[in-house]
Design an enzyme around this catalytic site. Sequence first.
Site, PDB file in Angstrom:
ATOM      1  N   ASP A  38       0.743  -1.404  -0.311  1.00 38.22           N
ATOM      2  CA  ASP A  38      -0.087   0.502   0.172  1.00 38.22           C
ATOM      3  C   ASP A  38       1.072   1.503   0.275  1.00 38.22           C
ATOM      4  OD1 ASP A  38      -3.356   0.403   1.093  1.00 38.22           O
ATOM      5  OD2 ASP A  38      -2.111   1.709   0.589  1.00 38.22           O
ATOM      6  N   HIS A 179     -22.250  -3.117 -12.200  1.00 40.06           N
ATOM      7  CA  HIS A 179     -22.112  -3.425 -11.051  1.00 40.06           C
ATOM      8  C   HIS A 179     -23.396  -2.442 -10.901  1.00 40.06           C
ATOM      9  CE1 HIS A 179     -21.618  -4.819  -6.902  1.00 40.06           C
ATOM     10  NE2 HIS A 179     -20.816  -4.530  -7.038  1.00 40.06           N
TER      11      HIS A 179
END
Length: 231
Positions: A38, A179
């Site tokens: 990250d 979606h």
Amino acid sequence: MYLTQEKVAVMGAAGAIGSNIVQDLLSTKTACRIAMYDPFAQGLEGAAEEIYHCAYPGAEVSWTADVKEALTGADYVISSGGAPRKEGMTREDLLKGNCEIARGLGEDIKHYAPNAKFVVVIFNPADITGLTALVYSGLAPGRVSTLAALDSTRLQTKLAQHFAVPQERVTGCRTYGGHGEQMAVFEDGIVVDGVPFAEIMAGKQVNGKSLSAEEWQEVQTHIRQGGARII
């Protein structure tokens, strides 16, 4: 004993989804060699510490804010490293920014993990970010996927709740496309507690409950708006 000892790179591992993916990989004995990545190093260190404190036997978990270090030698890549959807936003609002992130992910995979066996992209809009990552990674189409079953599972859940039956008694649920609001929700193939959906729409009851055409439309709307409702 873990299912694989090959390296798994989890991108966006400082976030709730990414860190939970790491925990699931370990607790289900799926993988033990995990690189947590990250760009938010401080948050990532804390997420990694929580994993270390679980003391999984045989686990080899590392963390880094260096994408090259995370991806080099990775056999599998799972990325939840996109921007989150916030209240009032549509999936389309995320499109530009997250597609840039997906492009970068694909390029990084091409440079540092060109032999990755499988990549899963799970940040929205996943159908488009997954395709973007695929194009820029240079991987074969069969080696990149997204969370394709989520909306189908939402449909299964809603029908199970409506008819008050166990969720596993609802089968054949399928959705297709974006979606979100443009998603297609199919009724063909659905079976609820052994009763084909066509018979239900013709008036047959399941567990003493029926489903009208209007209620079916409400179910479809409920599924299309599932992401926004959860947020």
